[in-house]
Write a protein that holds these residues in place. Structure first.
Motif, PDB file in Angstrom:
ATOM      1  N   THR A 265      23.131  40.132  38.336  1.00  0.00           N
ATOM      2  CA  THR A 265      22.376  41.377  38.153  1.00  0.00           C
ATOM      3  C   THR A 265      21.348  41.549  39.273  1.00  0.00           C
ATOM      4  OG1 THR A 265      22.647  41.263  35.749  1.00  0.00           O
ATOM      5  CG2 THR A 265      20.874  42.654  36.575  1.00  0.00           C
ATOM      6  N   LYS A 266      20.719  40.464  39.675  1.00  0.00           N
ATOM      7  CA  LYS A 266      19.726  40.500  40.747  1.00  0.00           C
ATOM      8  C   LYS A 266      20.302  41.102  42.016  1.00  0.00           C
ATOM      9  CE  LYS A 266      17.193  37.275  43.753  1.00  0.00           C
ATOM     10  NZ  LYS A 266      16.896  35.824  44.007  1.00  0.00           N
ATOM     11  N   TYR A 267      21.577  40.817  42.289  1.00  0.00           N
ATOM     12  CA  TYR A 267      22.202  41.289  43.528  1.00  0.00           C
ATOM     13  C   TYR A 267      23.102  42.516  43.316  1.00  0.00           C
ATOM     14  CZ  TYR A 267      20.432  37.095  45.772  1.00  0.00           C
ATOM     15  OH  TYR A 267      19.600  36.116  46.283  1.00  0.00           O
ATOM     16  N   GLY A 268      23.016  43.116  42.136  1.00  0.00           N
ATOM     17  CA  GLY A 268      23.806  44.308  41.874  1.00  0.00           C
ATOM     18  C   GLY A 268      25.279  44.035  41.680  1.00  0.00           C
ATOM     19  N   LEU A 269      25.614  42.841  41.196  1.00  0.00           N
ATOM     20  CA  LEU A 269      27.010  42.442  41.052  1.00  0.00           C
ATOM     21  C   LEU A 269      27.382  42.220  39.584  1.00  0.00           C
ATOM     22  CD1 LEU A 269      27.101  39.803  43.964  1.00  0.00           C
ATOM     23  CD2 LEU A 269      27.846  42.188  44.057  1.00  0.00           C
ATOM     24  N   GLU A 270      26.803  43.038  38.718  1.00  0.00           N
ATOM     25  CA  GLU A 270      27.040  42.867  37.284  1.00  0.00           C
ATOM     26  C   GLU A 270      28.518  42.908  36.915  1.00  0.00           C
ATOM     27  OE1 GLU A 270      23.260  45.490  37.586  1.00  0.00           O
ATOM     28  OE2 GLU A 270      25.049  45.055  38.766  1.00  0.00           O
ATOM     29  N   ALA A 271      29.300  43.726  37.633  1.00  0.00           N
ATOM     30  CA  ALA A 271      30.724  43.868  37.314  1.00  0.00           C
ATOM     31  C   ALA A 271      31.459  42.545  37.444  1.00  0.00           C
ATOM     32  CB  ALA A 271      31.369  44.904  38.230  1.00  0.00           C
ATOM     33  N   ASN A 272      30.927  41.639  38.278  1.00  0.00           N
ATOM     34  CA  ASN A 272      31.575  40.348  38.490  1.00  0.00           C
ATOM     35  C   ASN A 272      31.632  39.512  37.217  1.00  0.00           C
ATOM     36  OD1 ASN A 272      32.576  38.064  40.236  1.00  0.00           O
ATOM     37  ND2 ASN A 272      30.687  37.157  39.517  1.00  0.00           N
ATOM     38  N   VAL A 273      30.627  39.688  36.353  1.00  0.00           N
ATOM     39  CA  VAL A 273      30.579  38.898  35.120  1.00  0.00           C
ATOM     40  C   VAL A 273      31.802  39.194  34.255  1.00  0.00           C
ATOM     41  CG1 VAL A 273      29.244  38.378  33.046  1.00  0.00           C
ATOM     42  CG2 VAL A 273      28.056  38.855  35.203  1.00  0.00           C
ATOM     43  N   GLY A 274      32.126  40.474  34.116  1.00  0.00           N
ATOM     44  CA  GLY A 274      33.288  40.849  33.323  1.00  0.00           C
ATOM     45  C   GLY A 274      34.590  40.430  33.973  1.00  0.00           C
ATOM     46  N   LEU A 275      34.678  40.591  35.303  1.00  0.00           N
ATOM     47  CA  LEU A 275      35.898  40.207  36.020  1.00  0.00           C
ATOM     48  C   LEU A 275      36.140  38.700  35.911  1.00  0.00           C
ATOM     49  CD1 LEU A 275      35.569  42.350  39.274  1.00  0.00           C
ATOM     50  CD2 LEU A 275      37.281  42.629  37.480  1.00  0.00           C
ATOM     51  N   LEU A 276      35.061  37.924  36.000  1.00  0.00           N
ATOM     52  CA  LEU A 276      35.195  36.464  35.946  1.00  0.00           C
ATOM     53  C   LEU A 276      35.730  36.000  34.600  1.00  0.00           C
ATOM     54  CD1 LEU A 276      34.698  33.796  37.478  1.00  0.00           C
ATOM     55  CD2 LEU A 276      32.418  33.746  36.442  1.00  0.00           C
ATOM     56  N   SER A 277      35.311  36.669  33.536  1.00  0.00           N
ATOM     57  CA  SER A 277      35.759  36.266  32.195  1.00  0.00           C
ATOM     58  C   SER A 277      37.264  36.462  32.012  1.00  0.00           C
ATOM     59  CB  SER A 277      34.998  37.064  31.128  1.00  0.00           C
ATOM     60  OG  SER A 277      35.349  38.439  31.186  1.00  0.00           O
ATOM     61  N   LYS A 278      37.867  37.304  32.850  1.00  0.00           N
ATOM     62  CA  LYS A 278      39.307  37.579  32.760  1.00  0.00           C
ATOM     63  C   LYS A 278      40.107  36.832  33.836  1.00  0.00           C
ATOM     64  CE  LYS A 278      38.208  42.250  31.165  1.00  0.00           C
ATOM     65  NZ  LYS A 278      38.265  43.686  31.488  1.00  0.00           N
ATOM     66  N   ALA A 279      39.402  36.090  34.689  1.00  0.00           N
ATOM     67  CA  ALA A 279      40.054  35.453  35.835  1.00  0.00           C
ATOM     68  C   ALA A 279      40.933  34.269  35.422  1.00  0.00           C
ATOM     69  CB  ALA A 279      39.002  34.976  36.825  1.00  0.00           C
ATOM     70  N   LYS A 280      41.949  34.023  36.226  1.00  0.00           N
ATOM     71  CA  LYS A 280      42.772  32.829  36.044  1.00  0.00           C
ATOM     72  C   LYS A 280      41.984  31.611  36.504  1.00  0.00           C
ATOM     73  CE  LYS A 280      47.130  35.263  36.989  1.00  0.00           C
ATOM     74  NZ  LYS A 280      48.305  35.332  37.880  1.00  0.00           N
ATOM     75  N   SER A 281      42.458  30.431  36.145  1.00  0.00           N
ATOM     76  CA  SER A 281      41.820  29.201  36.614  1.00  0.00           C
ATOM     77  C   SER A 281      42.172  28.970  38.082  1.00  0.00           C
ATOM     78  CB  SER A 281      42.297  28.005  35.788  1.00  0.00           C
ATOM     79  OG  SER A 281      43.672  27.744  36.054  1.00  0.00           O
ATOM     80  N   THR A 282      41.417  28.089  38.726  1.00  0.00           N
ATOM     81  CA  THR A 282      41.719  27.763  40.124  1.00  0.00           C
ATOM     82  C   THR A 282      43.114  27.166  40.266  1.00  0.00           C
ATOM     83  OG1 THR A 282      39.401  27.470  40.749  1.00  0.00           O
ATOM     84  CG2 THR A 282      41.030  26.284  42.066  1.00  0.00           C
ATOM     85  N   ALA A 283      43.499  26.323  39.322  1.00  0.00           N
ATOM     86  CA  ALA A 283      44.842  25.717  39.363  1.00  0.00           C
ATOM     87  C   ALA A 283      45.925  26.789  39.359  1.00  0.00           C
ATOM     88  CB  ALA A 283      45.030  24.756  38.196  1.00  0.00           C
ATOM     89  N   GLU A 284      45.731  27.817  38.550  1.00  0.00           N
ATOM     90  CA  GLU A 284      46.712  28.911  38.484  1.00  0.00           C
ATOM     91  C   GLU A 284      46.721  29.713  39.772  1.00  0.00           C
ATOM     92  OE1 GLU A 284      46.947  30.325  33.878  1.00  0.00           O
ATOM     93  OE2 GLU A 284      44.979  30.516  34.831  1.00  0.00           O
ATOM     94  N   MET A 285      45.545  29.948  40.342  1.00  0.00           N
ATOM     95  CA  MET A 285      45.465  30.716  41.575  1.00  0.00           C
ATOM     96  C   MET A 285      46.018  29.942  42.773  1.00  0.00           C
ATOM     97  SD  MET A 285      41.763  32.586  41.301  1.00  0.00           S
ATOM     98  CE  MET A 285      41.309  33.490  39.831  1.00  0.00           C
ATOM     99  N   CYS A 286      45.957  28.628  42.696  1.00  0.00           N
ATOM    100  CA  CYS A 286      46.469  27.803  43.789  1.00  0.00           C
ATOM    101  C   CYS A 286      47.985  27.634  43.728  1.00  0.00           C
ATOM    102  CB  CYS A 286      45.814  26.408  43.751  1.00  0.00           C
ATOM    103  SG  CYS A 286      44.118  26.387  44.373  1.00  0.00           S
ATOM    104  N   SER A 287      48.568  27.887  42.548  1.00  0.00           N
ATOM    105  CA  SER A 287      50.016  27.698  42.418  1.00  0.00           C
ATOM    106  C   SER A 287      50.746  28.796  43.154  1.00  0.00           C
ATOM    107  CB  SER A 287      50.416  27.702  40.940  1.00  0.00           C
ATOM    108  OG  SER A 287      50.143  28.954  40.359  1.00  0.00           O
ATOM    109  N   ARG A 288      51.893  28.472  43.703  1.00  0.00           N
ATOM    110  CA  ARG A 288      52.660  29.418  44.502  1.00  0.00           C
ATOM    111  C   ARG A 288      53.676  30.162  43.625  1.00  0.00           C
ATOM    112  NH1 ARG A 288      51.744  28.518  49.853  1.00  0.00           N
ATOM    113  NH2 ARG A 288      50.759  26.548  50.381  1.00  0.00           N
TER     114      ARG A 288
END
Length: 288
Positions: A265-288
């Motif tokens: 919120t301090k940096y005006g990136l509030e939308a990131n909080v919601g996007l992060l809650s829906k994000a895949k794990s790093t393991a999933e993002m690293c898989s091909r």
């Protein structure tokens, strides 16, 4: 089976159990020792791209931005106190990690991509964003995708070594129409002067560019329709597993306490909080 044979078998079984238990204790001891060997008194050098509001190195050397603030908060949970910033092009960050010239790349730096996962280790996702364009009034309404930009044959400015250049080329923009810019201020000047027709960056970065430029005529196009939502994370040398794990443990606590949301919120990136809650794990993002 004689009594003596039964006793011998029981003795062998007991010895085997002791060996297995001993091995497990030894492994636990090594793991504990590795955690204890983490030098929390070291100066953690953090590579950044100097791209507000994600990362910024102030004139006095202060490391700022949403990424470094999260990085500090996460590692302070394990007792780290000293942090310093090193500004470099995105394409130089992984080589710097591999050569141990820096201890980590800020979570406001590199997006998680399978090819990068082959070279470094990432924390769990920290910042999830959508790519965006910043355009002049004469281009407003004409491009919402890289494919449209390719069809129009316009010049697109991208951060040197960033994912935007690769995505633009993959979607049909010719190499001669890709222009690398060294920093955000230079990119806006190039756009205003007509040397490029659009700037490709992440959505929040584009909005910050427009705000800092003071040019209300510039228009943000969010998202670039033919690109996925990307997530960035802190990156570490493959040998720094203990440091990465300490970061992940701290990150969980920072998110759970609500501090993560406050920093965004301090940096005006509030939308990131919601996007992060829906994000895949790093393991999933690293898989091909």
């Amino acid at each position: 089976m004689t009594q003596r044979i039964r006793k011998q078998l029981l003795s062998n079984h007991t010895s085997l159990n002791r060996m297995v238990l001993g091995g497990l204790l030894a492994m636990l001891s090594l793991t504990t020792a590795a955690a204890q060997d983490l030098d929390v008194n070291q100066d953690v050098t953090v590579a950044i791209g100097n791209e507000p509001p994600y990362t910024e190195l102030k004139p006095d050397g202060t490391l700022s931005g949403a990424g470094p603030d999260i990085d500090r908060a996460a590692l302070q949970q394990s007792g780290f106190k000293a942090f310093s910033g090193v500004t470099m092009a995105y394409g130089a960050m992984i080589p710097a990690l591999q050569a141990n010239r820096v201890k980590m790349v800020s979570s406001g730096g590199l997006n998680i991509r399978p090819e990068r996962c082959d070279q470094v280790i990432f924390s769990e996702p920290v910042m999830c964003t959508a790519q965006a364009f910043l355009v002049r009034p004469d281009m407003a309404g004409k491009i919402t995708s890289y494919k449209q930009a390719a069809e129009l044959g316009i010049k697109v400015g991208v951060p040197a070594g960033g994912t935007q250049g690769k995505d633009a080329v993959a979607r049909g923009i010719k190499m001669e129409n890709i222009v690398n810019f060294p920093d955000n201020t230079s990119a806006v000047k190039m756009l205003q002067d007509g040397r490029i027709d659009a700037i490709a960056l992440n959505g929040d970065g584009v909005l910050d560019m427009k705000k800092r430029s003071g040019d209300d005529k510039l228009e943000a196009v969010i998202p670039i329709s033919d690109t996925p939502i990307d997530c960035a994370a802190a990156a570490f040398n493959k040998s720094d597993i203990a440091l990465r794990d300490a970061y992940n443990d701290g990150l969980k606590k920072v998110i759970a306490s609500g501090e993560f949301s406050k920093i965004m919120t301090k940096y005006g990136l509030e939308a990131n909080v919601g996007l992060l809650s829906k994000a895949k794990s790093t393991a999933e993002m690293c898989s091909r």
